[in-house]
Motif scaffolding. Structure first.
Motif, mmCIF file in Angstrom:
data_model
loop_
_atom_site.group_PDB
_atom_site.id
_atom_site.type_symbol
_atom_site.label_atom_id
_atom_site.label_comp_id
_atom_site.label_asym_id
_atom_site.label_seq_id
_atom_site.Cartn_x
_atom_site.Cartn_y
_atom_site.Cartn_z
ATOM 1 N N ALA A 34 -5.548 -24.795 6.541
ATOM 2 C CA ALA A 34 -5.495 -23.484 7.170
ATOM 3 C C ALA A 34 -4.180 -22.788 6.830
ATOM 4 O O ALA A 34 -3.102 -23.359 7.007
ATOM 5 N N ALA A 35 -4.286 -21.571 6.345
ATOM 6 C CA ALA A 35 -3.101 -20.833 5.911
ATOM 7 C C ALA A 35 -2.300 -20.327 7.106
ATOM 8 O O ALA A 35 -2.864 -19.984 8.143
ATOM 9 N N MET A 53 7.474 -25.250 2.585
ATOM 10 C CA MET A 53 6.195 -25.888 2.895
ATOM 11 C C MET A 53 6.310 -26.835 4.086
ATOM 12 O O MET A 53 5.377 -26.966 4.882
ATOM 13 N N SER A 54 7.447 -27.482 4.211
ATOM 14 C CA SER A 54 7.607 -28.389 5.353
ATOM 15 C C SER A 54 7.674 -27.621 6.665
ATOM 16 O O SER A 54 7.276 -28.137 7.712
ATOM 17 N N VAL A 55 8.156 -26.371 6.610
ATOM 18 C CA VAL A 55 8.175 -25.525 7.806
ATOM 19 C C VAL A 55 6.778 -24.987 8.109
ATOM 20 O O VAL A 55 6.317 -24.996 9.257
ATOM 21 N N LEU A 56 6.088 -24.516 7.073
ATOM 22 C CA LEU A 56 4.773 -23.906 7.273
ATOM 23 C C LEU A 56 3.689 -24.934 7.589
ATOM 24 O O LEU A 56 2.697 -24.609 8.242
ATOM 25 N N TYR A 57 3.861 -26.173 7.110
ATOM 26 C CA TYR A 57 2.864 -27.218 7.335
ATOM 27 C C TYR A 57 3.587 -28.495 7.754
ATOM 28 O O TYR A 57 3.641 -29.474 7.009
ATOM 29 N N GLY A 59 2.936 -30.903 9.634
ATOM 30 C CA GLY A 59 2.181 -32.144 9.733
ATOM 31 C C GLY A 59 1.771 -32.718 8.389
ATOM 32 O O GLY A 59 1.175 -33.798 8.333
ATOM 33 N N GLY A 60 2.114 -32.029 7.322
ATOM 34 C CA GLY A 60 1.702 -32.472 5.994
ATOM 35 C C GLY A 60 2.602 -33.547 5.429
ATOM 36 O O GLY A 60 3.737 -33.740 5.859
ATOM 37 N N GLU A 63 3.444 -35.260 -0.409
ATOM 38 C CA GLU A 63 2.501 -35.006 -1.497
ATOM 39 C C GLU A 63 1.717 -33.721 -1.238
ATOM 40 O O GLU A 63 1.465 -32.933 -2.170
ATOM 41 N N GLU A 64 1.332 -33.495 0.006
ATOM 42 C CA GLU A 64 0.625 -32.261 0.343
ATOM 43 C C GLU A 64 1.535 -31.055 0.189
ATOM 44 O O GLU A 64 1.107 -29.992 -0.297
ATOM 45 N N HIS A 65 2.787 -31.189 0.607
ATOM 46 C CA HIS A 65 3.736 -30.088 0.430
ATOM 47 C C HIS A 65 3.904 -29.752 -1.041
ATOM 48 O O HIS A 65 3.943 -28.571 -1.428
#
Length: 219
Positions: A34-35, A53-57, A59-60, A63-65
């Motif tokens: 989800a964006a 990416m770590s801020v926006l996601y 829980g990721g 590798e996902e980041h």
């Protein structure tokens, strides 16, 4: 005495938020996550991609980041090559840059963008020749680490006492303070004046036309 004025790019020189937000939405869609909303994306503009990416996601996984970051770069590049990237100069910026150069200031850029992305913007607006030092996320830790400013000063032969960082985010202000430089916030970007002052801004300019007077008044 060598005086150096270092500009952030997104939110300071150019208004690129629409392109950044759309590219971020596309990147998250590619990996099936989800964006974030546009407000969240505007809040991380200025950070390097891994930190953003770590801020926006949060829980990721790393590798996902990384996957979202690569998808973001691909989306941004596709938009640029298709002529869909929108990054106009803020009104008055070109004049402020030219005036500072005419007054003997050396000019630089410190940005969370890549070398390729920064070059595309500066070339598009005909500004590339005005800058003597260009520092990007390709060679440095993310803001607010002072590495970008340290290298910019080394390139220009300036010192913290004769260098000013001009930016629209708290990351820019904190980087300036970490490097011992003057911190000049701008109110036309993506963080508000209160955030800039809290992060250490010495002064906040309300319009590009105010930058020359502010910089010329520095000790």
């Amino acid at each position: 005495m060598t005086r150096l004025a270092v500009f952030d790019c997104d939110g300071t020189l150019v208004d690129s938020q629409s392109t950044i937000c759309l590219a971020m939405q596309r990147a998250f869609d590619v990996v099936g996550v989800a964006a974030p909303g546009d407000a969240a994306t505007r809040g991380i503009i200025g950070l390097s991609l891994p930190e953003a990416m770590s801020v926006l996601y949060p829980g990721g996984t790393p590798e996902e980041h990384d996957a979202i970051g690569e998808a973001y770069k691909a989306a941004f590049f596709d938009m640029r090559t298709q002529g869909l990237a929108n990054h106009p100069l803020y009104e008055g910026i070109a004049e402020a840059v030219a005036d500072l150069e005419a007054r003997g200031w050396l000019l630089g850029v410190a940005t969370g963008k890549s070398d390729r992305g920064l070059k595309a913007i500066l070339d598009h607006h005909g500004l590339h020749p005005r800058f003597v030092t260009l520092q990007t996320a390709d060679r440095h830790p993310s803001k607010p680490h002072p590495s970008m400013l340290d290298q910019a000063m080394a390139d220009a032969g300036s010192s913290p006492a004769t260098t000013a960082m001009i930016g629209d985010t708290s990351y820019d202000m904190a980087m300036a303070k970490a490097a011992g430089c003057a911190a000049i916030g701008v109110s036309w970007g993506y963080h508000n004046a209160d955030q800039l002052i809290e992060a250490g801004a010495d002064v906040v300019a309300d319009h590009p036309s105010a930058l020359v007077a502010i910089l010329e008044a520095l000790p």
